[in-house]
Design an enzyme around this catalytic site. Structure first.
Site, mmCIF file in Angstrom:
data_model
loop_
_atom_site.group_PDB
_atom_site.id
_atom_site.type_symbol
_atom_site.label_atom_id
_atom_site.label_comp_id
_atom_site.label_asym_id
_atom_site.label_seq_id
_atom_site.Cartn_x
_atom_site.Cartn_y
_atom_site.Cartn_z
ATOM 1 N N CYS A 1 36.124 32.789 40.224
ATOM 2 C CA CYS A 1 34.976 32.928 40.414
ATOM 3 C C CYS A 1 34.103 33.274 41.320
ATOM 4 O O CYS A 1 34.484 33.215 42.733
ATOM 5 C CB CYS A 1 34.748 31.085 40.138
ATOM 6 S SG CYS A 1 35.590 30.588 38.824
ATOM 7 N N GLY B 1 33.562 36.229 37.724
ATOM 8 C CA GLY B 1 33.664 35.841 36.978
ATOM 9 C C GLY B 1 32.760 35.930 35.431
ATOM 10 O O GLY B 1 31.246 35.798 36.218
ATOM 11 N N ASN C 1 34.967 27.674 43.206
ATOM 12 C CA ASN C 1 35.843 28.884 43.266
ATOM 13 C C ASN C 1 37.131 28.439 44.260
ATOM 14 O O ASN C 1 37.090 27.893 45.396
ATOM 15 C CB ASN C 1 34.977 29.367 44.125
ATOM 16 C CG ASN C 1 35.945 31.301 44.470
ATOM 17 O OD1 ASN C 1 36.891 31.476 43.971
ATOM 18 N ND2 ASN C 1 35.475 31.646 45.714
ATOM 19 N N GLY C 2 38.107 28.815 43.240
ATOM 20 C CA GLY C 2 40.090 28.581 43.862
ATOM 21 C C GLY C 2 40.319 27.758 42.517
ATOM 22 O O GLY C 2 40.062 27.668 40.962
ATOM 23 N N TYR D 1 41.347 43.688 45.821
ATOM 24 C CA TYR D 1 41.116 44.386 44.644
ATOM 25 C C TYR D 1 39.185 43.531 44.061
ATOM 26 O O TYR D 1 38.563 43.401 43.654
ATOM 27 C CB TYR D 1 41.495 43.587 43.442
ATOM 28 C CG TYR D 1 41.260 43.612 41.945
ATOM 29 C CD1 TYR D 1 41.270 44.751 41.810
ATOM 30 C CD2 TYR D 1 40.630 42.479 41.516
ATOM 31 C CE1 TYR D 1 40.539 44.845 40.064
ATOM 32 C CE2 TYR D 1 40.345 42.760 39.906
ATOM 33 C CZ TYR D 1 40.473 43.941 39.501
ATOM 34 O OH TYR D 1 40.128 43.852 37.889
#
Length: 479
Positions: A14, A40, A114-115, A254
C-alpha cells in the site's frame, strides 16, 4: 487473496500519506497518493479533520478517478491522511478500504497502514474472545482495536502499547482531532518519510510523494520510531529497544519509484548499478539489450553501459490496459499479455536479443514475453534478472505466490531455462545486489531484509500456517 497470474510481479502492500497544518490538506494527500499509485491500484481513501468533525471518503479504483474536482469542499480541514490499497490481508471490499475510523474517548481516530502484521490472526482471536467486534478483515483493524481498548491516558501511550503487541512489517499514519501520528516497525521493513511544506508537515511512503506536492524532504522516520505532529511541532518517541535497521530490499529491486530516494540513495542509480553488476556476473553474446518495460529499464540501461551492447526498446508497453485479473474469462486473461506488451519488430527481427527484467516470480509472464519476442523474428532470446532468484514468500505485506508456486524455489537453473525457452538465463547474486547498493552483506546480521532470496526472516512469523504437504501460504485474516 487474488494473485494476478498473468501480470507476474510481486505486488506492493500500500501507499500512505499524511498532512498536518495545511489549508488544502485533502488536496495535498490526493496528490501524494497519485504519486504513490504504483504501490496500490485497487482502492483509495482520504480522511480529514476540520477542527470540529472528521470527513471520510473511500472508493474502489484509482486516485484520479475518485478524488478530482473541488476536493477541499468535500473533504475540508487542515489535517488529513490517505491510503492506496492493494490487498494483502482481507479481500477486496468497501469495508476493507482505508483509512479506517473509530470514535474513542475524547477524540476520533483514523488509521492507515502499509504492510502486514504477522501475528494479526492470533491477536484478532484474542480480541474477539474479549468481546471486540470487527467490521473488516484487515489486520489494520487489529491495531485500531488495541488502541481503542488501551487503558492508557495519552494517545502516544495508547499507540505505543498497541504497537508493542503487534509483529511484522508496517508503517502507519494516524489522525486524531489534534495530532498526526506516524510509526514504523522495529526493523524498518516498510518505508516512511517526513517532509515540510510551508508551516505544515507531511508523512509519506516515498520521497516522490513529497516531490509531487512541493514538500521539502526532512528525514526518514527511523525503525521503531513514533512521531507525533501537533501545533507544537514534531515529537519523537521510541516504542522498542534500539536495534539495527533492516529495510526490505524489494524497495530497490521493484517497489519504489525510480525517482524516489531511499536511505539517501537514488533508486534509479541503484537499479542502473544492478544492471552493471548483472553484466559483470552474467555476460551475454548478443546483438541488442531489450528491457522488459517498465521496471526493467534502468537495469537494462546499466547492462548496456557495462557491456557496450546497444540498448533498444524492443518491447512497447501500453499503459492504458486494465488489470488482468478482472478479465471475465480465461481467454481474456490469456490475451492480456499481448494487449500490455507489443514487440518492436524493427529492433528484434534477426537479432540475438537479451531481455532484462527486474525479477522473475512464477515465470509465466516471462515465458509469454520470450515467445512474443521469438514470434517477432528474434534469432536467439536470452534472459537476465536484475534480482537474485526468489525462493521464499514474503509475510510482511508483499503479495506474491506461495513457495510452491515460485519458479526458482522448485527448479534448477537449467530447468528454469528450459521452462522459459531461452538460450541462456542468469540472475544477479545476493552479494551483487548488496554491492549495487554500495555495501557488503553482513552474514551474521544482514543490513536488509532479504528473506525472499535467502530465507533469513527478520521477525517471528506467528501466523504462518502450513497447508497439507508443508506448503506455505500467505497470511490472511479470512483463513
Amino acid at each position: 487473496m487474488i494473485w494476478d497470474h498473468d501480470d507476474d510481479k510481486p505486488r506492493e502492500e500500500c501507499g500512505i500519506v499524511g498532512v498536518f497544518n495545511h489549508p488544502e490538506a485533502s488536496l495535498l494527500v490526493a496528490l501524494g497518493l497519485h504519486a504513490l499509485q504504483h504501490r496500490g491500484q485497487e482502492a483509495c481513501g482520504i480522511t480529514t479533520y476540520d477542527g470540529e468533525k472528521f470527513h471520510n471518503e473511500r472508493h474502489m479504483g484509482l486516485v484520479g478517478e475518485n478524488f478530482g474536482g473541488d476536493l477541499t469542499s468535500r473533504l475540508p480541514g487542515s489535517a488529513a491522511i490517505g491510503h492506496n490499497r492493494y490487498s494483502t490481508a482481507g479481500k477486496p471490499a468497501m469495508r476493507n478500504i482505508q483509512p479506517i475510523f473509530a470514535d474513542l474517548a475524547n477524540t476520533g481516530f483514523a488509521l492507515a497502514h502499509n504492510g502486514n502484521l504477522t501475528n494479526a490472526v492470533a491477536l484478532r482471536k484474542e480480541l474477539i474472545n474479549k468481546g471486540a467486534i470487527f467490521q473488516s478483515t484487515m489486520d489494520t483493524e487489529v491495531v485500531l482495536q488495541l488502541v481503542a481498548r488501551s487503558g492508557r491516558r495519552l494517545m502516544r501511550e495508547r499507540v505505543m502499547e498497541a504497537l508493542q503487541a503487534v509483529e511484522g512489517g508496517y508503517a502507519f499514519v494516524g489522525l486524531t482531532n489534534k495530532k498526526l501520528i506516524g510509526a514504523r516497525d522495529p526493523v524498518g521493513l516498510r518505508p516512511l518519510v517526513l517532509g515540510k511544506i510551508g508551516k505544515g508537515w507531511v508523512l509519506a511512503s516515498e520521497t516522490c510523494a513529497l516531490d509531487m506536492i512541493g514538500a521539502e524532504f526532512i528525514r526518514e522516520i527511523e525503525n521503531g520510531e513514533i512521531v507525533i505532529i501537533s501545533e507544537e511541532g514534531v515529537e519523537s518517541f521510541r516504542a522498542f529497544p534500539e536495534r539495527p535497521e533492516s529495510p526490505c530490499l524489494f524497495e530497490y529491486v521493484y517497489f519504489a519509484r525510480p525517482d524516489s530516494i531511499v536511505q539517501g540513495r537514488s533508486v534509479y542509480q541503484v537499479r542502473r548499478r544492478m544492471g552493471h553488476q548483472l553484466a559483470r556476473e552474467n555476460p551475454a553474446d548478443v546483438d541488442v539489450i531489450v528491457p522488459v518495460p517498465d521496471s526493467g529499464v534502468p537495469a537494462a540501461l546499466g547492462f548496456s553501459e557495462q557491456s557496450g551492447i546497444p540498448f533498444q526498446l524492443g518491447i512497447i508497453r501500453s499503459h492504458y490496459v486494465g488489470r488482468t485479473f478482472i478479465e471475465p474469462t480465461q481467454l481474456g486473461r490469456q490475451k492480456s499479455i499481448s494487449k500490455k506488451h507489443s514487440p518492436n519488430k524493427s529492433v528484434l527481427e534477426g537479432k540475438r536479443v537479451l531481455l532484462v527484467d527486474d525479477s522473475i516470480v512464477r515465470g509465466n509472464t516471462s515465458k509469454k514475453i520470450v515467445q512474443m519476442v521469438r514470434d517477432a523474428g528474434a534469432k536467439e532470446v536470452h534472459l537476465r534478472s536484475a534480482s537474485p532468484p526468489i525462493v521464499n514468500p514474503d509475510f510482511y505485506g508483499i503479495d506474491m505466490p506461495t513457495k510452491g508456486e515460485l519458479l526458482a524455489s522448485n527448479n534448477s537453473l537449467e530447468q528454469m531455462r528450459n521452462f522459459l525457452n531461452v538460450e541462456t538465463l542468469g540472475f544477479l547474486s545476493v552479494d551483487g545486489l548488496y554491492a549495487s547498493i554500495g555495501i557488503k552483506r553482513d552474514m551474521t546480521m544482514p543490513q536488509f531484509s532479504d528473506h525472499c532470496f535467502t530465507g533469513c526472516y527478520p521477525t517471528r512469523l506467528v501466523d504462518q500456517m502450513q497447508e497439507e504437504g508443508g506448503k506455505d501460504r500467505q497470511l490472511s485474516l479470512l483463513d
